[in-house]
Design an enzyme around this catalytic site. Structure first.
Site, PDB file in Angstrom:
ATOM      1  N   ARG A 165      40.140 -23.968  60.171  1.00  0.00           N
ATOM      2  CA  ARG A 165      40.371 -22.791  59.345  1.00  0.00           C
ATOM      3  C   ARG A 165      39.080 -22.041  59.032  1.00  0.00           C
ATOM      4  NH1 ARG A 165      45.319 -24.177  56.293  1.00  0.00           N
ATOM      5  NH2 ARG A 165      44.519 -23.378  54.348  1.00  0.00           N
ATOM      6  N   TRP A 189      35.676 -21.538  51.969  1.00  0.00           N
ATOM      7  CA  TRP A 189      35.289 -20.310  52.657  1.00  0.00           C
ATOM      8  C   TRP A 189      34.890 -19.326  51.567  1.00  0.00           C
ATOM      9  CZ3 TRP A 189      37.752 -15.299  53.660  1.00  0.00           C
ATOM     10  CH2 TRP A 189      37.175 -14.607  54.744  1.00  0.00           C
ATOM     11  N   GLU A 193      42.440  -6.553  72.475  1.00  0.00           N
ATOM     12  CA  GLU A 193      42.475  -7.978  72.175  1.00  0.00           C
ATOM     13  C   GLU A 193      41.356  -8.725  72.897  1.00  0.00           C
ATOM     14  OE1 GLU A 193      43.613 -11.845  70.956  1.00  0.00           O
ATOM     15  OE2 GLU A 193      43.758  -9.842  70.089  1.00  0.00           O
ATOM     16  N   GLU A 209      34.790 -12.302  68.313  1.00  0.00           N
ATOM     17  CA  GLU A 209      35.077 -13.405  67.396  1.00  0.00           C
ATOM     18  C   GLU A 209      34.269 -14.658  67.712  1.00  0.00           C
ATOM     19  OE1 GLU A 209      39.657 -13.010  65.847  1.00  0.00           O
ATOM     20  OE2 GLU A 209      39.343 -13.693  67.900  1.00  0.00           O
TER      21      GLU A 209
END
Length: 613
Positions: free
Chosen positions: A27, A74, A483, A490
């Site tokens: 995560r 986070w 995408e 990313e």
């Protein structure tokens, strides 16, 4: 999305908490900590950085017990330091809390508590909750103090608390971010996501917003935040815990890329008939009559799911002849969208817990729209709030960068478009059968596509040190260019832009030079010649071309130069080509990130599911 794990039961608690936190590493996080009640006192161990740092701290200073809390943070308020790591204590050291989300009025509460003599040890919004519960402590049980404290708190949050003065009890509250309660055999769990507890139990209850669970060694009590007891039945999770392991792959992301043929097969299974061309979406819970009155569809999503929505627009408009609007979940409710009871709002979310998408779904429902969720997680908030659901059946996706969740979303939207076309009579029986036939062949096409992995790894070796990339596509494939660029950003931290190829001349062409690789999606379709022209324009400015085309075509090979690269993928129906093209772009981003030494599964600053606004 912070990771939360809590345990009450006969097992040593620390190994359970560490194992659960490890399952939640995907995560994204920047610090970690645990709290355990030991000999009537609360013991904390916290550390900045990766979970191994926490494990080293525990090894250097051991602790034990039979109930406790764990957390991976986070950062939202305060730097990623040991002082700001969770769990956080109250002033007495007898209450601790872990938290996912944001306490919006924490400064107001903090000022009041400081004026009353409370001293704070962190920069976080979370710490005020522990102090507020301390203030409301009247000796009538932790849950009563938490209920009183919650009357003061505003925001989106998931909280779990324990007190040394109310032994063997965890109290958890949900208002936004997800909380799952696991029902084991004489043991009970709290977690922010299912993988944390799958090795121990598959029977879970997903808390609703505004609910509390009181977890003890004797069982679980559920109630609303006004103290009303409610009955909640567990959901049986069907995921195999082993499927959440790497299974010999170097990274979860690579494993999940190669799982896409089977994930797509699971999404299709039992939902379409090759003989009749009919589509069966029983979980959708909207009747054919209800679909017939729909005159507008709004697709609501964020990030990668928003790109799936863009592809879905092409599919639905072409097959079902209905106007489709695509909206960012994060923007939708901040305008006054035109929507009514003849509209259908579809929320697309892997986790079913994305805060912005849920808020957009509620906005649409509040204006009278029918609603659907396209979702991967059974029992998640989106699936409970929408009128019906189309599950993607991708299985657990651990890598932060979405792969199989994305491609199964595309397949689910294709199935929905065919269902809508069937109901509205916009496709003949033969046409529907052709589409279903192409869909049935898609898993094999994806297996063939994955055989390009070796040549894509070689391309990554050639271009991994570049600082900028441009991705181009046309028609239904341009969202895949977006995408592909997002995936590269990313996980490799390379600046990349995705564009409809026709827009290249309206600005991005100024960026193209000898250092700029241009990834061109040029499959053999009705805009193939247009894409050839765009490739020539990029080459004329010195750009290096990485072209992805359909097997059997020789046109592009003749067009490209020695320094360019060409990847050929198998053909499928034009509307399913986005699924096929996604795989080589995922592999390209993966192999470039590995070459650059990046943390592929846990890229910096990112979380798997964004449950705060």
């Amino acid at each position: 999305m912070c990771g939360i794990v809590g345990y009450v039961g006969p097992k040593p608690v620390v190994p359970v908490l560490i194992e659960g936190l490890r399952k939640l590493e995907y995560r994204g996080y920047d610090s970690a900590g645990v709290a355990v009640v030991q000999d009537g006192a609360i013991e904390l161990r916290r550390s900045a950085g990766k979970l191994i740092n926490l494990e080293n701290a525990i090894q250097a200073n051991p602790l034990a017990g039979v109930y406790g809390l764990g957390h991976t943070r986070w950062a939202t308020h305060g730097r990623p330091t040991e002082e700001n790591a969770h769990p956080h204590r109250d002033g007495s050291g007898r209450i601790v809390v872990v938290h996912n989300g944001i306490i919006e009025n924490y400064l107001e509460i903090k000022r009041e508590l400081i004026a009353e003599g409370h001293t704070f040890a962190s920069e976080t919004d979370t710490e005020v909750v522990a102090h507020l519960v301390q203030k409301e402590w009247k000796g009538d049980g932790l849950e009563k103090a938490v209920l009183r404290a919650m009357k003061r708190v505003r925001g989106l949050f998931a909280l779990v608390l324990l007190s040394a003065d109310d032994p063997e009890k965890l109290v958890t509250v949900r208002n936004g971010p997800p909380i799952v309660v696991g029902i084991g055999d004489g043991e009970y769990f709290v977690a922010s996501d299912v993988p944390a507890i799958l090795n121990h139990t598959r029977n879970v209850v997903f808390l609703d917003d505004g609910e509390m669970a009181v977890v003890t060694a004797k069982g679980v009590t559920f109630m609303t935040l006004d103290g009303t007891i409610v009955e909640r039945k567990p959901t049986r999770v069907t995921w195999d815990p082993i499927s959440a392991e790497k299974a010999g792959y170097k990274h979860f992301m690579l494993k999940e890329i190669f799982e896409q043929p089977s994930a797509v097969r699971e999404t299709i299974l039992g939902r379409a008939s090759l003989e009749t061309g009919q589509v069966y979406l029983d979980e959708m819970a909207i009747s054919d009559a209800g679909l017939k009155v729909v005159d507008k569809i709004t697709l609501l999503a964020c990030g990668t799911s928003w790109h799936a929505a863009l592809v879905g627009k092409f599919m639905i408009e072409e097959l079902a002849k209905l106007p489709v609007e695509v909206d960012y979940g994060s923007e939708y409710r901040y305008r006054d969208p035109i929507i009514n009871d003849r509209s259908l709002a579809i929320a697309i979310t892997q986790s079913g817990e994305t805060a912005d998408t849920l808020a957009a779904l509620r906005e649409a429902k509040g204006k009278g729209a029918r609603s659907l969720a396209v979702c991967n997680v059974v029992g998640s908030m989106a699936t409970r709030e929408a009128d019906g659901t189309i599950y993607t059946h991708a299985g657990p996706e651990i890598g932060v960068a979405s792969t199989k969740a994305f491609t199964t979303q595309l397949v689910a939207l294709y199935l929905f478009a065919l269902k809508l076309a069937e109901v509205r009579g916009t496709l003949s029986h033969a046409e529907r059968c052709d589409h279903v036939g192409a869909l049935m062949q898609l898993p094999q096409v994806l297996e063939e596509t994955l055989k390009t992995a070796k040549e894509i790894e070689e391309i990554a070796a050639k271009f991994h040190n570049r600082s900028d990339f441009l991705y181009l596509g046309r028609g239904i494939n341009y969202p895949i260019a977006l995408e592909g660029a997002l995936k590269l950003k990313e996980i490799s931290y390379i600046h990349a832009e995705g564009y409809p190829a026709g827009e290249m001349k309206h600005g991005p062409i100024a960026l193209i030079d000898e250092q700029m690789p241009v990834v061109a999606l040029a499959t053999h379709d009705h805009v193939f010649e247009k894409m050839q022209g765009n490739i020539q324009e990029a080459k004329a400015r010195g750009g290096s071309i990485i072209a992805i085309t359909t097997k059997g075509d020789t046109t592009l090979k003749e067009l490209l130069s020695e320094g360019d690269c060409l990847v050929a993928v198998p053909a499928t129906h034009r509307l399913l080509m986005p699924v096929v093209l996604s795989l080589p772009l995922q592999l390209l981003s993966y192999y470039i990130a590995v070459r650059r030494g990046c943390d592929v599964d846990q890229p910096r600053n990112l979380a798997k599911s964004v449950t705060v606004e």
